[in-house]
Write a protein that holds these residues in place. Sequence first.
Motif, PDB file in Angstrom:
ATOM      1  N   GLY A   1       0.773  -1.227   0.000  1.00 24.22           N
ATOM      2  CA  GLY A   1       0.000   0.000   0.000  1.00 24.22           C
ATOM      3  C   GLY A   1       0.801   1.272   0.000  1.00 24.22           C
ATOM      4  O   GLY A   1       0.265   2.341  -0.313  1.00 24.22           O
TER       5      GLY A   1
ATOM      6  N   HIS B   1       0.934   3.816  -2.989  1.00 26.54           N
ATOM      7  CA  HIS B   1      -0.238   4.611  -3.354  1.00 26.54           C
ATOM      8  C   HIS B   1      -0.208   6.019  -2.764  1.00 26.54           C
ATOM      9  O   HIS B   1      -1.047   6.851  -3.135  1.00 26.54           O
ATOM     10  CB  HIS B   1      -1.517   3.902  -2.893  1.00 26.54           C
ATOM     11  CG  HIS B   1      -1.717   2.561  -3.527  1.00 26.54           C
ATOM     12  ND1 HIS B   1      -2.037   2.404  -4.849  1.00 26.54           N
ATOM     13  CD2 HIS B   1      -1.612   1.309  -3.007  1.00 26.54           C
ATOM     14  CE1 HIS B   1      -2.137   1.113  -5.130  1.00 26.54           C
ATOM     15  NE2 HIS B   1      -1.884   0.428  -4.024  1.00 26.54           N
TER      16      HIS B   1
ATOM     17  N   VAL C   1      -8.161   2.958   4.582  1.00 27.05           N
ATOM     18  CA  VAL C   1      -8.138   3.402   3.190  1.00 27.05           C
ATOM     19  C   VAL C   1      -9.554   3.756   2.721  1.00 27.05           C
ATOM     20  O   VAL C   1      -9.768   4.774   2.055  1.00 27.05           O
ATOM     21  CB  VAL C   1      -7.527   2.309   2.291  1.00 27.05           C
ATOM     22  CG1 VAL C   1      -7.707   2.652   0.814  1.00 27.05           C
ATOM     23  CG2 VAL C   1      -6.045   2.130   2.608  1.00 27.05           C
TER      24      VAL C   1
ATOM     25  N   LEU D   1      -0.644   1.556   5.250  1.00 30.58           N
ATOM     26  CA  LEU D   1       0.250   0.536   4.714  1.00 30.58           C
ATOM     27  C   LEU D   1       0.333  -0.634   5.674  1.00 30.58           C
ATOM     28  O   LEU D   1      -0.075  -0.546   6.836  1.00 30.58           O
ATOM     29  CB  LEU D   1       1.644   1.105   4.443  1.00 30.58           C
ATOM     30  CG  LEU D   1       2.454   1.638   5.629  1.00 30.58           C
ATOM     31  CD1 LEU D   1       3.282   0.531   6.291  1.00 30.58           C
ATOM     32  CD2 LEU D   1       3.392   2.749   5.196  1.00 30.58           C
TER      33      LEU D   1
ATOM     34  N   PHE E   1      -3.123  -6.208   0.082  1.00 21.88           N
ATOM     35  CA  PHE E   1      -3.304  -4.850   0.580  1.00 21.88           C
ATOM     36  C   PHE E   1      -4.733  -4.601   1.053  1.00 21.88           C
ATOM     37  O   PHE E   1      -4.956  -3.834   1.984  1.00 21.88           O
ATOM     38  CB  PHE E   1      -2.927  -3.839  -0.509  1.00 21.88           C
ATOM     39  CG  PHE E   1      -3.169  -2.412  -0.112  1.00 21.88           C
ATOM     40  CD1 PHE E   1      -2.694  -1.907   1.089  1.00 21.88           C
ATOM     41  CD2 PHE E   1      -3.887  -1.562  -0.941  1.00 21.88           C
ATOM     42  CE1 PHE E   1      -2.918  -0.592   1.458  1.00 21.88           C
ATOM     43  CE2 PHE E   1      -4.116  -0.240  -0.585  1.00 21.88           C
ATOM     44  CZ  PHE E   1      -3.628   0.243   0.622  1.00 21.88           C
TER      45      PHE E   1
ATOM     46  N   GLN F   1      -5.580  -2.356   7.522  1.00 21.44           N
ATOM     47  CA  GLN F   1      -5.219  -1.079   6.920  1.00 21.44           C
ATOM     48  C   GLN F   1      -6.253  -0.635   5.887  1.00 21.44           C
ATOM     49  O   GLN F   1      -6.477   0.556   5.678  1.00 21.44           O
ATOM     50  CB  GLN F   1      -3.824  -1.133   6.285  1.00 21.44           C
ATOM     51  CG  GLN F   1      -3.698  -1.980   5.033  1.00 21.44           C
ATOM     52  CD  GLN F   1      -3.543  -3.452   5.325  1.00 21.44           C
ATOM     53  OE1 GLN F   1      -3.299  -3.835   6.462  1.00 21.44           O
ATOM     54  NE2 GLN F   1      -3.665  -4.294   4.311  1.00 21.44           N
ATOM     55  N   TYR F   2      -6.909  -1.603   5.256  1.00 19.93           N
ATOM     56  CA  TYR F   2      -7.864  -1.249   4.207  1.00 19.93           C
ATOM     57  C   TYR F   2      -9.092  -0.532   4.770  1.00 19.93           C
ATOM     58  O   TYR F   2      -9.720   0.271   4.072  1.00 19.93           O
ATOM     59  CB  TYR F   2      -8.293  -2.493   3.432  1.00 19.93           C
ATOM     60  CG  TYR F   2      -9.078  -2.170   2.180  1.00 19.93           C
ATOM     61  CD1 TYR F   2      -8.499  -1.404   1.167  1.00 19.93           C
ATOM     62  CD2 TYR F   2     -10.380  -2.614   2.008  1.00 19.93           C
ATOM     63  CE1 TYR F   2      -9.211  -1.092   0.013  1.00 19.93           C
ATOM     64  CE2 TYR F   2     -11.094  -2.305   0.853  1.00 19.93           C
ATOM     65  CZ  TYR F   2     -10.502  -1.545  -0.130  1.00 19.93           C
ATOM     66  OH  TYR F   2     -11.214  -1.232  -1.267  1.00 19.93           O
TER      67      TYR F   2
END
Length: 360
Positions: free
Chosen positions: A233, A236, A274, A281, A265, A270-271
């Motif tokens: 990640g 990005h 996001v 990350l 990812f 962590q997602y």
Amino acid sequence: MRTKLETAARYGAVGVLLANNKAGALPPPLPKGVVSALGPGGEVVVSRTYAPGSVQVVGALSAAALQQLFAGAPADTAQTLAALRAGKPASQALPGRLRAAYRSRYQDVDGYNVVGKMEGSDAKLKNEYVVHSAHLDHLGVGEAINGDSIFNGAHDNATGVASVLEIARAYSRLKVKPRRSVLFVLVTGEEMGLLGSAYFAKFPTVPKAALVADVNTDMPTIIAPLLAVVPLGAVHSSLLQPVEAAAAYLGLAIEADPEPAQHRFIRSDQYSFVVQGIPALHLKYGNKTADGQNNLSEQVQKWRVLTYHKPQDNFDGGTFDWDAGRKYAQLNFLIGYQVAQAAARPTWNPGDFFGARFGK
């Protein structure tokens, strides 16, 4: 799964059928029930397997059943799939009718996130927060494998939780705290669809706009010397810069994801950040080995077959490289510390998919 269900619900679908188009293949696996987190009013607020709205039934079809469903339609499955691969809409009316019935059982379960806070030293930036996260749940007790039915989760994710605790201790020993504040978030329900992190990222204990980044720790897999890392990640957003600086300081190489087909990812906590527009990350092992063979992924894959999501993921008799664990915690700390010290908060890269979709 969640994206498919939410899209279907948005367009008024009453059900979703998932199909495997490869000849002879079995239907795709479905979630073992619908697992969601409820808000104070009893409504679903986060879920990976439920789309509030019109979707009432989710089912799975084999390739043969899919062909039957398309019988007599203006476009067959080959034409439809070709259009989808080309990025073209392929909706059409199907001549058949489908009747489905289901039974359900509902159960309430309480789960808890654990959140710690260290206040920053800058009068203004202390109102912004860097998050170090890890999930504290595993699979509990299940069907016995080789005589053991307790799923201890030593690597997944006791080592991740221990890493965050060590990171917190490192912060606590600083004579001068970093400019931004830091949250240490141990979340529940990761194995049930990132529920704890999704709830926290959506309803954080501080203003959501004040969260600037998440550095997540999930199953470091410290079974061999740590010589290289894959910062899932980081490419990005601007988070790649502190990753590169920290890795260089510790003498670690940075590698591309050796398993892009695994979509790692978007498969850990962590997602959840996001999705709320927060750069994040997750650091995993690289492939570098001391003997120059650079085939560590093969060792990790063998370990997964024998240990991952099994009672054998245990401290007693398990494989652990404690020096690698120390270096892994140092790396995560140095990344988070740099973000907490920087004058500007992390940003999504121009034109990045995740930034364009969620960062606004």
